[in-house]
Write a protein that holds these residues in place. Structure first.
Motif, PDB file in Angstrom:
ATOM      1  N   HIS A 450       0.816  -1.206   0.000  1.00 26.45           N
ATOM      2  CA  HIS A 450       0.000   0.000   0.000  1.00 26.45           C
ATOM      3  C   HIS A 450       0.854   1.263   0.000  1.00 26.45           C
ATOM      4  CE1 HIS A 450       0.771  -0.367   4.366  1.00 26.45           C
ATOM      5  NE2 HIS A 450       0.292  -1.600   4.251  1.00 26.45           N
ATOM      6  N   TYR A 451       0.291   2.290  -0.602  1.00 23.78           N
ATOM      7  CA  TYR A 451       0.993   3.556  -0.792  1.00 23.78           C
ATOM      8  C   TYR A 451       1.396   4.179   0.533  1.00 23.78           C
ATOM      9  CZ  TYR A 451       2.087   8.070  -2.960  1.00 23.78           C
ATOM     10  OH  TYR A 451       2.721   9.208  -3.407  1.00 23.78           O
ATOM     11  N   GLU A 452       0.565   3.997   1.554  1.00 22.55           N
ATOM     12  CA  GLU A 452       0.896   4.546   2.864  1.00 22.55           C
ATOM     13  C   GLU A 452       2.207   3.959   3.389  1.00 22.55           C
ATOM     14  OE1 GLU A 452      -3.529   4.727   2.263  1.00 22.55           O
ATOM     15  OE2 GLU A 452      -1.949   3.248   1.903  1.00 22.55           O
ATOM     16  N   GLY A 453       2.389   2.649   3.201  1.00 19.97           N
ATOM     17  CA  GLY A 453       3.639   2.020   3.609  1.00 19.97           C
ATOM     18  C   GLY A 453       4.818   2.488   2.780  1.00 19.97           C
ATOM     19  N   ALA A 454       4.579   2.725   1.483  1.00 25.80           N
ATOM     20  CA  ALA A 454       5.643   3.215   0.617  1.00 25.80           C
ATOM     21  C   ALA A 454       6.105   4.603   1.053  1.00 25.80           C
ATOM     22  CB  ALA A 454       5.165   3.247  -0.831  1.00 25.80           C
ATOM     23  N   LEU A 455       5.158   5.454   1.461  1.00 23.85           N
ATOM     24  CA  LEU A 455       5.535   6.790   1.925  1.00 23.85           C
ATOM     25  C   LEU A 455       6.394   6.691   3.184  1.00 23.85           C
ATOM     26  CD1 LEU A 455       2.205   8.768   1.410  1.00 23.85           C
ATOM     27  CD2 LEU A 455       4.283   8.898   0.023  1.00 23.85           C
ATOM     28  N   GLY A 456       6.046   5.785   4.087  1.00 23.61           N
ATOM     29  CA  GLY A 456       6.857   5.600   5.283  1.00 23.61           C
ATOM     30  C   GLY A 456       8.253   5.093   4.944  1.00 23.61           C
ATOM     31  N   ALA A 457       8.340   4.161   3.987  1.00 24.55           N
ATOM     32  CA  ALA A 457       9.639   3.654   3.560  1.00 24.55           C
ATOM     33  C   ALA A 457      10.470   4.759   2.907  1.00 24.55           C
ATOM     34  CB  ALA A 457       9.436   2.493   2.590  1.00 24.55           C
ATOM     35  N   HIS A 458       9.817   5.589   2.124  1.00 27.22           N
ATOM     36  CA  HIS A 458      10.499   6.716   1.471  1.00 27.22           C
ATOM     37  C   HIS A 458      11.062   7.681   2.507  1.00 27.22           C
ATOM     38  CE1 HIS A 458      11.369  10.029  -1.124  1.00 27.22           C
ATOM     39  NE2 HIS A 458      10.247  10.689  -0.917  1.00 27.22           N
ATOM     40  N   ARG A 459      10.294   7.976   3.543  1.00 31.74           N
ATOM     41  CA  ARG A 459      10.787   8.875   4.596  1.00 31.74           C
ATOM     42  C   ARG A 459      11.970   8.251   5.334  1.00 31.74           C
ATOM     43  NH1 ARG A 459       5.115   9.809   5.198  1.00 31.74           N
ATOM     44  NH2 ARG A 459       5.011   8.172   6.793  1.00 31.74           N
ATOM     45  N   ALA A 460      11.901   6.946   5.566  1.00 29.52           N
ATOM     46  CA  ALA A 460      12.985   6.279   6.298  1.00 29.52           C
ATOM     47  C   ALA A 460      14.270   6.231   5.495  1.00 29.52           C
ATOM     48  CB  ALA A 460      12.552   4.863   6.684  1.00 29.52           C
ATOM     49  N   LEU A 461      14.151   6.011   4.189  1.00 28.11           N
ATOM     50  CA  LEU A 461      15.332   5.896   3.331  1.00 28.11           C
ATOM     51  C   LEU A 461      15.721   7.297   2.864  1.00 28.11           C
ATOM     52  CD1 LEU A 461      17.215   3.728   2.151  1.00 28.11           C
ATOM     53  CD2 LEU A 461      15.743   3.643   0.152  1.00 28.11           C
ATOM     54  N   ARG A 462      16.393   8.001   3.727  1.00 27.92           N
ATOM     55  CA  ARG A 462      16.726   9.399   3.453  1.00 27.92           C
ATOM     56  C   ARG A 462      17.550   9.520   2.178  1.00 27.92           C
ATOM     57  NH1 ARG A 462      17.738   9.252   9.100  1.00 27.92           N
ATOM     58  NH2 ARG A 462      19.993   9.198   8.737  1.00 27.92           N
ATOM     59  N   GLY A 463      17.237  10.535   1.390  1.00 25.85           N
ATOM     60  CA  GLY A 463      17.939  10.736   0.129  1.00 25.85           C
ATOM     61  C   GLY A 463      17.324  10.013  -1.039  1.00 25.85           C
ATOM     62  N   SER A 464      16.257   9.240  -0.791  1.00 31.02           N
ATOM     63  CA  SER A 464      15.603   8.529  -1.900  1.00 31.02           C
ATOM     64  C   SER A 464      14.710   9.484  -2.679  1.00 31.02           C
ATOM     65  CB  SER A 464      14.781   7.356  -1.370  1.00 31.02           C
ATOM     66  OG  SER A 464      13.775   7.794  -0.466  1.00 31.02           O
ATOM     67  N   ARG A 465      14.430   9.112  -3.918  1.00 30.51           N
ATOM     68  CA  ARG A 465      13.492   9.834  -4.765  1.00 30.51           C
ATOM     69  C   ARG A 465      12.317   8.908  -5.042  1.00 30.51           C
ATOM     70  NH1 ARG A 465      16.653  13.048  -3.334  1.00 30.51           N
ATOM     71  NH2 ARG A 465      17.960  14.447  -4.581  1.00 30.51           N
ATOM     72  N   LEU A 466      11.110   9.400  -4.795  1.00 25.95           N
ATOM     73  CA  LEU A 466       9.912   8.595  -4.988  1.00 25.95           C
ATOM     74  C   LEU A 466       9.228   8.987  -6.285  1.00 25.95           C
ATOM     75  CD1 LEU A 466       7.812   6.547  -3.949  1.00 25.95           C
ATOM     76  CD2 LEU A 466       6.683   8.464  -2.781  1.00 25.95           C
ATOM     77  N   VAL A 467       8.983   7.987  -7.125  1.00 23.74           N
ATOM     78  CA  VAL A 467       8.194   8.161  -8.341  1.00 23.74           C
ATOM     79  C   VAL A 467       6.798   7.600  -8.051  1.00 23.74           C
ATOM     80  CG1 VAL A 467       7.970   7.643 -10.796  1.00 23.74           C
ATOM     81  CG2 VAL A 467      10.254   7.925  -9.773  1.00 23.74           C
ATOM     82  N   THR A 468       5.812   8.453  -7.971  1.00 24.66           N
ATOM     83  CA  THR A 468       4.435   8.030  -7.707  1.00 24.66           C
ATOM     84  C   THR A 468       3.719   7.835  -9.039  1.00 24.66           C
ATOM     85  OG1 THR A 468       4.312   9.156  -5.580  1.00 24.66           O
ATOM     86  CG2 THR A 468       2.226   8.676  -6.679  1.00 24.66           C
ATOM     87  N   VAL A 469       3.144   6.654  -9.210  1.00 26.99           N
ATOM     88  CA  VAL A 469       2.502   6.278 -10.468  1.00 26.99           C
ATOM     89  C   VAL A 469       0.997   6.240 -10.258  1.00 26.99           C
ATOM     90  CG1 VAL A 469       2.405   4.560 -12.321  1.00 26.99           C
ATOM     91  CG2 VAL A 469       4.539   4.919 -11.044  1.00 26.99           C
ATOM     92  N   GLY A 470       0.248   6.768 -11.207  1.00 25.29           N
ATOM     93  CA  GLY A 470      -1.198   6.700 -11.132  1.00 25.29           C
ATOM     94  C   GLY A 470      -1.688   5.266 -11.260  1.00 25.29           C
ATOM     95  N   GLY A 471      -2.956   5.045 -10.920  1.00 27.27           N
ATOM     96  CA  GLY A 471      -3.514   3.707 -10.996  1.00 27.27           C
ATOM     97  C   GLY A 471      -3.155   2.890  -9.787  1.00 27.27           C
ATOM     98  N   GLY A 472      -3.187   1.561  -9.933  1.00 26.01           N
ATOM     99  CA  GLY A 472      -2.965   0.703  -8.780  1.00 26.01           C
ATOM    100  C   GLY A 472      -2.195  -0.554  -9.085  1.00 26.01           C
ATOM    101  N   ASP A 473      -1.430  -0.589 -10.170  1.00 23.57           N
ATOM    102  CA  ASP A 473      -0.666  -1.790 -10.479  1.00 23.57           C
ATOM    103  C   ASP A 473       0.419  -2.025  -9.436  1.00 23.57           C
ATOM    104  OD1 ASP A 473      -2.183  -2.242 -12.681  1.00 23.57           O
ATOM    105  OD2 ASP A 473      -0.583  -1.974 -14.150  1.00 23.57           O
TER     106      ASP A 473
END
Length: 511
Positions: A450-473
């Motif tokens: 789930h996207y909520e978990g991905a946001l938490g992982a992104h915050r934890a992995l400092r310096g990462s870049r998140l590419v958010t994709v539309g849809g739900g694949d």
């Protein structure tokens, strides 16, 4: 739950990556230079030579077997384990950049043969890298973990996970405790050592035996956790890192899995059912999402009293319908086959043999005893779980009422981990310290990660870049999305990460 390794991973490539910019290599079989990272690896592991041969059924791949200690923290204790490894050599040796390592999702997915498909889908990357992978410890072709017989596995999922009668709940808890107990009793002492931490140490030995000072890594789904743990424990061995559809590795397995009932229900109600209603002229399943949902629920109720004989020795029960629907949600390309099967079920008595066979294919066998064994061991060993069984019964009853598609089965998985023996696996806290800019990919309605978990992982992995994709694949790279593929390819081949978080539209779909 199955969470991480859906049918989408038949596309061997959606994994998690790290890239090698200037791959300073050692002679391939020396096993010297910091094998497994810490310099304390016994010589029998560090100086072994991999005996490569053609992989069965995959002429483009070479396979070998690597010997690893059962417990990397006490390598002199216990019997050795085998880990099957593979490689697809760079198509352009003159332009070779280094090694790109992959892992499979799940936990429970098999990665050994995935480099072949990855190379087919991304020829430019395959020209520049040796693409390597493995079946992690506990899986077939490596040292396998045995927990259940086929009959016990079939009983584990039962006929209707929504049945919350006292007898049904007691049955779920009993079977889950049996799974936890059997994994300890039948594994020859292996179960406590099936962890992500042990796997990443296997990976680092593999890196050393390949002669690579640093590796590139690509991992999808659960393999994002493998990649994040590897990068945390061995940051000096990472050049670039791509994590596709990340699990919530910033928290615990319990907190991550507690979010899945919502995300599967969201994908079902906000993506699949509206799509099904929009295609009513084709499938005749309801002109509105609400109408299509009621038809689906009516079919599920009917299956409880009258399961459908699929003609191949299997019965279509409520749980089979749930599981097939869950699998179809991983990628929008699964919508049409599921919709066709649902349409045929409405006229089953007059369906042709070809139509009935297609329904059987749309309701594949869900998981396997081998997958479930690995899944249970990793998720129960890696991080702590609540052992309050009364609390789990209450909590999962609420999931069943509000998010029934996946929430109904949550008790079975939670009860197994609640009964699992206390684990000595170290907690790995992902921070991003010492890493280059890394790339993460996530879709807003991903049902499994789930996207909520991905946001938490992104915050934890400092310096990462998140590419958010539309849809739900579930799984973004090599998924027919030119925006995503170009970002990942440019990152891997040229080292160019986005300057900031960015977005890509959903890939095109057809009905």
């Amino acid at each position: 739950m199955r969470v991480f390794g859906g049918r989408r991973w038949r596309r061997a490539s959606v994994a998690g990556l790290v890239t090698v910019a200037t791959a300073a290599l050692l002679p391939a079989a020396t096993g010297s230079a910091a094998a497994a990272g810490d310099g304390h690896v016994p010589a029998r592991y560090a100086k072994q030579r991999l005996s490569w041969h053609a992989c069965d059924g995959k002429p483009s791949l070479e396979c070998a077997t690597m010997t690893v200690p059962r417990d990397w923290h006490h390598p002199a204790d216990g019997p050795d384990l085998a880990v099957s490894v593979s490689r697809h050599r760079a198509a352009d040796p003159a332009a070779r950049r280094g090694v790109l390592m992959m892992a499979a999702g799940g936990p429970g997915g098999q990665g050994l043969l995935r480099p072949a498909r990855f190379a087919e889908k991304s020829p430019a990357v395959a020209a520049a890298y040796d693409i390597v992978s493995f079946n992690q410890r506990g899986l077939p072709l490596s040292s396998p973990l045995t927990c259940q017989t086929k009959a016990e596995f079939d009983a584990f999922f039962g006929d209707d996970a929504r049945d919350r009668s006292p007898a049904a709940v007691r049955g779920v808890v009993r079977r889950s405790r049996q799974l936890a107990r059997a994994c300890q009793e039948r594994s020859g002492g292996l179960a406590p050592y099936i962890t992500t931490d042990q796997t990443v140490r296997d990976m680092d030995l593999f890196r050393a035996l390949l002669g690579a000072r640093r590796i590139a890594y690509y991992g999808p789904s659960y393999a994002t956790m493998i990649g994040a743990y590897y990068a945390t424990e061995f940051p000096h061995r990472v050049d670039r890192l791509v994590l596709d559809s990340p699990v919530g590795f910033a928290g615990t397995w319990q907190s991550f899995e507690e979010g899945q009932p919502l995300s599967f229900q969201r994908r079902f109600e906000q993506d699949f059912l509206p799509w099904l209603a929009a295609h009513d002229a084709t499938y005749h399943y309801g002109r509105t999402a609400a109408g299509a949902k009621e038809r689906w629920e009516a079919r599920r109720r009917a299956l409880r009293e009258h399961p459908v004989d699929l003609g191949d020795g299997r019965r279509l029960t409520p749980n089979v319908l749930d599981n097939a629907t869950v699998q179809a949600l991983y990628n929008a390309e699964g919508f049409a086959p599921l919709a066709s099967a649902l349409s045929v079920l409405e006229r089953w008595d007059t369906a042709t043999p070809a139509e009935r066979a297609a329904v059987g294919r749309a309701f594949p066998v869900y998981l396997s005893p081998e997958f479930l064994a690995e899944f249970a061991a990793v998720t129960c060993n890696d991080t702590p779980w609540s052992r309050d069984m009364d609390g789990w019964v209450r909590r999962t009853a609420a999931y069943t009422a509000k998010y029934p598609l996946a929430g109904a089965r949550a008790l079975a998985f939670a009860a197994a981990c609640a009964a699992w023996p206390a684990s000595h696996a170290p907690r790995v806290h992902v921070t991003g310290k010492g890493l280059p800019t890394t790339l993460m990919l996530a879709s807003r309605h991903d049902p499994a990660t789930h996207y909520e978990g991905a946001l938490g992982a992104h915050r934890a992995l400092r310096g990462s870049r998140l590419v958010t994709v539309g849809g739900g694949d579930h799984g973004q790279y090599q998924n027919g999305n030119p925006c995503v593929d170009s970002l990942v390819d440019r990152y891997l081949l040229a080292g160019a990460a986005p300057a900031r978080d960015t977005t890509c539209p959903a890939p095109g779909t057809s009905g």
